[in-house]
Scaffold this active site. Structure first.
Site, PDB file in Angstrom:
ATOM      1  N   SER A 132      43.428  47.951  46.696  1.00  0.00           N
ATOM      2  CA  SER A 132      44.210  46.757  46.351  1.00  0.00           C
ATOM      3  C   SER A 132      45.632  47.200  46.081  1.00  0.00           C
ATOM      4  CB  SER A 132      43.617  46.118  45.095  1.00  0.00           C
ATOM      5  OG  SER A 132      44.542  45.269  44.456  1.00  0.00           O
ATOM      6  N   TYR A 145      40.470  45.540  36.399  1.00  0.00           N
ATOM      7  CA  TYR A 145      40.617  45.538  37.863  1.00  0.00           C
ATOM      8  C   TYR A 145      41.611  46.622  38.292  1.00  0.00           C
ATOM      9  CZ  TYR A 145      41.161  43.717  42.597  1.00  0.00           C
ATOM     10  OH  TYR A 145      41.180  43.581  43.976  1.00  0.00           O
TER      11      TYR A 145
HETATM   12  N1  LIG Z   1      41.280  38.497  48.218  1.00  0.00           N
HETATM   13  C1  LIG Z   1      42.281  39.258  47.803  1.00  0.00           C
HETATM   14  O1  LIG Z   1      43.396  38.767  47.553  1.00  0.00           O
HETATM   15  C2  LIG Z   1      42.107  40.732  47.666  1.00  0.00           C
HETATM   16  C3  LIG Z   1      43.264  41.530  47.550  1.00  0.00           C
HETATM   17  C4  LIG Z   1      43.128  42.910  47.425  1.00  0.00           C
HETATM   18  C5  LIG Z   1      41.871  43.490  47.427  1.00  0.00           C
HETATM   19  N2  LIG Z   1      40.762  42.698  47.527  1.00  0.00           N
HETATM   20  C6  LIG Z   1      39.467  43.381  47.527  1.00  0.00           C
HETATM   21  O2  LIG Z   1      38.769  43.029  48.695  1.00  0.00           O
HETATM   22  C7  LIG Z   1      37.369  43.122  48.466  1.00  0.00           C
HETATM   23  C8  LIG Z   1      36.705  41.818  48.888  1.00  0.00           C
HETATM   24  O3  LIG Z   1      37.287  40.753  48.152  1.00  0.00           O
HETATM   25  P1  LIG Z   1      37.144  39.220  48.598  1.00  0.00           P
HETATM   26  O4  LIG Z   1      38.390  38.546  48.151  1.00  0.00           O
HETATM   27  O5  LIG Z   1      36.726  39.148  50.013  1.00  0.00           O
HETATM   28  O6  LIG Z   1      35.983  38.784  47.567  1.00  0.00           O
HETATM   29  P2  LIG Z   1      34.607  37.979  47.775  1.00  0.00           P
HETATM   30  O7  LIG Z   1      34.169  37.628  46.399  1.00  0.00           O
HETATM   31  O8  LIG Z   1      34.786  36.892  48.765  1.00  0.00           O
HETATM   32  O9  LIG Z   1      33.612  39.071  48.409  1.00  0.00           O
HETATM   33  C9  LIG Z   1      33.046  40.108  47.649  1.00  0.00           C
HETATM   34  C10 LIG Z   1      31.635  40.397  48.171  1.00  0.00           C
HETATM   35  O10 LIG Z   1      31.107  41.506  47.438  1.00  0.00           O
HETATM   36  C11 LIG Z   1      29.740  41.226  47.122  1.00  0.00           C
HETATM   37  N3  LIG Z   1      29.328  41.984  45.943  1.00  0.00           N
HETATM   38  C12 LIG Z   1      29.745  41.835  44.656  1.00  0.00           C
HETATM   39  N4  LIG Z   1      29.078  42.676  43.846  1.00  0.00           N
HETATM   40  C13 LIG Z   1      28.220  43.386  44.636  1.00  0.00           C
HETATM   41  C14 LIG Z   1      27.251  44.390  44.385  1.00  0.00           C
HETATM   42  N5  LIG Z   1      27.021  44.856  43.139  1.00  0.00           N
HETATM   43  N6  LIG Z   1      26.562  44.899  45.436  1.00  0.00           N
HETATM   44  C15 LIG Z   1      26.774  44.433  46.683  1.00  0.00           C
HETATM   45  N7  LIG Z   1      27.654  43.469  46.985  1.00  0.00           N
HETATM   46  C16 LIG Z   1      28.377  42.940  45.968  1.00  0.00           C
HETATM   47  C17 LIG Z   1      29.724  39.717  46.858  1.00  0.00           C
HETATM   48  O11 LIG Z   1      28.408  39.188  46.945  1.00  0.00           O
HETATM   49  C18 LIG Z   1      30.663  39.213  47.953  1.00  0.00           C
HETATM   50  O12 LIG Z   1      29.975  38.938  49.161  1.00  0.00           O
HETATM   51  C19 LIG Z   1      37.193  43.436  46.974  1.00  0.00           C
HETATM   52  O13 LIG Z   1      37.006  44.827  46.815  1.00  0.00           O
HETATM   53  C20 LIG Z   1      38.521  43.003  46.380  1.00  0.00           C
HETATM   54  O14 LIG Z   1      38.836  43.695  45.207  1.00  0.00           O
HETATM   55  C21 LIG Z   1      40.837  41.335  47.656  1.00  0.00           C
END
Ligand SMILES: NC(=O)c1ccc[n+]([C@@H]2O[C@H](COP(=O)([O-])OP(=O)(O)OC[C@H]3O[C@@H](n4cnc5c(N)ncnc54)[C@H](O)[C@@H]3O)[C@@H](O)[C@H]2O)c1
Length: 248
Positions: A132, A145
């Protein structure tokens, strides 16, 4: 991307993980989602979904073994599962919630990688973690986070040195805000559930913090992941690639 590669994506049941999994499956790769849930309506039907809790070593070991038995060596491992906590100022940190976030985002990434190592194609496999912007910069009210995602930057550096000897690369992408459903919900929550305030917040974020005047899209993240997974990046390892419209 060479077709028929075996690509494992953790957290592919929603958001960025789904888009990464769908992209690789549309490129002809054999893609496996490892997630707590298997009910995605937008994950391509040819992506195989296994239940896996990345915070449980036994669950991840079992899932990686199953992948290896069904599909053979893993060419690409995308360590993406993660959560974003609700805002808490430092003096109000809920220690149990801090621990939960660290367990999912950091320990879960360690467990995913450790459980996969013996099943990764060597030489040649590429591991890409979803870090991130908070893997290198701070933000208020979200210490767990930021700490967990800084941990990803350290993990890729150390793992790249360990696994480089086997010809395995380990990198991370560092997206800024990316408009997933999860982010939309968070921004709404933080703006009193007022859609126009949330929209204005995002416009201001893009205008005042990025060089390009825009935040990154999911497609921008997928493109960078594809590059790091491919042999076009074969001399790149241990790196955190910023994908944020140029936050400097
Ligand atoms: N959306 C953003 O702005 C953003 C920015 C930077 C980084 N990220 C990172 O991207 C990644 C995905 O984020 P997103 O926005 O798509 O979120 P999201 O909530 O849509 O997806 C996260 C997925 O991880 C799964 N998950 C959670 N805990 C778990 C576990 N213990 N075991 C297996 N699966 C598990 C959830 O079921 C979900 O399908 C994360 O690591 C997040 O920190 C997101």
């Amino acid at each position: 991307m060479t077709n028929s590669k075996v690509v494992v994506v953790t957290g592919a049941n929603s958001g960025i993980g789904t888009s990464i999994a769908n992209h690789f499956s549309e490129s002809g790769c054999r893609v496996i989602s490892l997630d707590l849930k298997t009910d995605s309506k937008i994950l391509n039907s040819d992506v195989t979904s296994y239940l896996c809790d990345v915070t449980s070593e036994s669950s991840a070991i079992e899932a990686m073994k199953q992948v290896r038995n069904e599909f053979g060596p893993i060419d690409v491992l995308i360590v993406n599962a993660g959560v974003v906590p609700s805002w808490q100022s430092t003096e109000n940190i809920d220690v149990e919630d801090f621990d939960r976030v660290m367990r999912i985002n950091l320990l879960g990434s360690v467990i995913s990688l450790k459980s996969a190592v013996t099943h990764l194609r060597a030489p040649g496999a590429s591991v890409v973690m979803t870090g991130s912007i908070n893997s290198w910069k701070g933000d208020p009210n979200i210490a767990s986070y930021v700490a967990s995602k800084h941990g990803i930057a350290g993990l890729v550096k150390s793992a790249a040195m360990d696994l480089g000897k086997r010809g395995i690369r380990v990198n991370a992408v560092a997206p800024g805000a990316v408009l997933t459903d999860a982010l939309r919900k968070r921004v709404l929550d933080r703006n009193d559930n007022d859609a126009s305030k949330a929209e204005a917040y995002l416009e201001n974020l893009a205008a005042t913090t990025t060089s390009l005047g825009r935040i990154a899209t999911i497609a921008d993240v997928v493109n960078a992941v594809e590059f790091l997974a491919s042999n076009k990046s074969e001399a790149i390892t241990g790196q955190l690639i910023h994908i944020d419209g140029g936050v400097l």
